[in-house]
Design a protein around this motif. Structure first.
Motif, short mmCIF file in Angstrom:
data_model
loop_
_atom_site.label_atom_id
_atom_site.label_comp_id
_atom_site.label_asym_id
_atom_site.label_seq_id
_atom_site.Cartn_x
_atom_site.Cartn_y
_atom_site.Cartn_z
N LEU A 7 38.69 9.03 -23.32
CA LEU A 7 39.78 9.60 -22.52
C LEU A 7 40.21 8.64 -21.41
CD1 LEU A 7 38.60 13.32 -22.17
CD2 LEU A 7 40.46 12.44 -23.60
N ALA A 8 39.24 7.99 -20.77
CA ALA A 8 39.57 7.02 -19.73
C ALA A 8 40.35 5.85 -20.30
CB ALA A 8 38.29 6.52 -19.05
N SER A 9 39.97 5.40 -21.50
CA SER A 9 40.68 4.29 -22.14
C SER A 9 42.11 4.68 -22.47
CB SER A 9 39.93 3.87 -23.40
OG SER A 9 40.60 2.80 -24.04
N VAL A 10 42.29 5.89 -23.04
CA VAL A 10 43.64 6.34 -23.40
C VAL A 10 44.51 6.47 -22.15
CG1 VAL A 10 44.96 8.29 -24.31
CG2 VAL A 10 42.94 7.49 -25.53
N TRP A 11 43.97 7.07 -21.09
CA TRP A 11 44.75 7.25 -19.87
C TRP A 11 45.06 5.90 -19.22
CZ3 TRP A 11 48.04 10.31 -18.08
CH2 TRP A 11 48.34 10.38 -16.72
#
Length: 204
Positions: A7-11
């Protein structure tokens, strides 16, 4: 841990793409504005053109300064002696506002870049501990039994690096670009303040 890192990577990539567009537009609009400003076009005409739409960066700085100038000249011409200070204050506030808009959400990239590797390492350590506990329980040290759990645990570190590396690279890139744009805005503010000073000297 893995879900959080993904999720951190996508955001992070969403912020990176948005900032690429934002900084590209700011550079392009600033260059176009400088060409118009120094082309000899009347400042009144340029203000009338830009004030009808949404401006960014240098255009927003010019519109804010001209709005303060016109407000003073039209309402109370006797207050021209203090107009230069007011225009400079308005430009300072506009520069700060534009830089804040450009740097918005960059802190998230810095946070991901600094913490994601450690979060991934935590996931790896936790996964290896779980794997060793499973090995001890099964009393089987065959590589075919050990390898899948270790590989899954190491995948957390890979995800952490996958999230951190682009975040650090683009955070540094955007911070540098924000600094350069800020310098351009400050230089234009000084030039426009000099123009205002000359106009005030003529009218007084």
């Amino acid at each position: 841990v893995m879900v959080g890192l993904m999720l951190a990577s996508v955001w992070s990539w969403a912020i990176i793409l948005e900032k690429l567009v934002t900084f590209g537009r700011a550079r392009r609009e600033s260059s176009q504005f400088e060409q118009q400003f120094w082309s000899g076009q009347s400042l009144e005409e340029l203000y009338a053109l830009l004030s009808r739409g949404r401006t960014q960066a240098m255009g927003a700085l010019f519109v804010a300064a001209m709005r303060e100038w016109k407000r003073t000249v039209e309402q109370d011409p006797k207050t021209l002696r203090g107009i230069q200070l007011r225009v400079e204050k308005v430009m300072d506030v506009t520069v700060s506002r534009e830089l804040e808009r450009l740097e918005n959400r960059l802190l998230f990239l810095a946070t991901v870049g600094s913490t994601a590797p450690f979060v991934g390492l935590f996931g790896t350590v936790w996964g290896i501990m779980t794997s060793f506990q499973a090995i001890a329980a099964s009393k089987n040290t065959n590589l075919a039994v050990v390898a899948p759990g270790i590989a899954e645990a190491l995948f957390a570190t890979a995800l952490g690096l996958l999230a951190a590396i682009p975040s650090v690279i683009f955070y540094n890139k955007f911070s540098s670009e924000a600094g350069r744009i800020g310098q351009r805005l400050e230089a234009f503010a000084d030039e426009f303040a000099a123009i205002v000073s000359r106009q005030v000297d003529k009218k007084i």
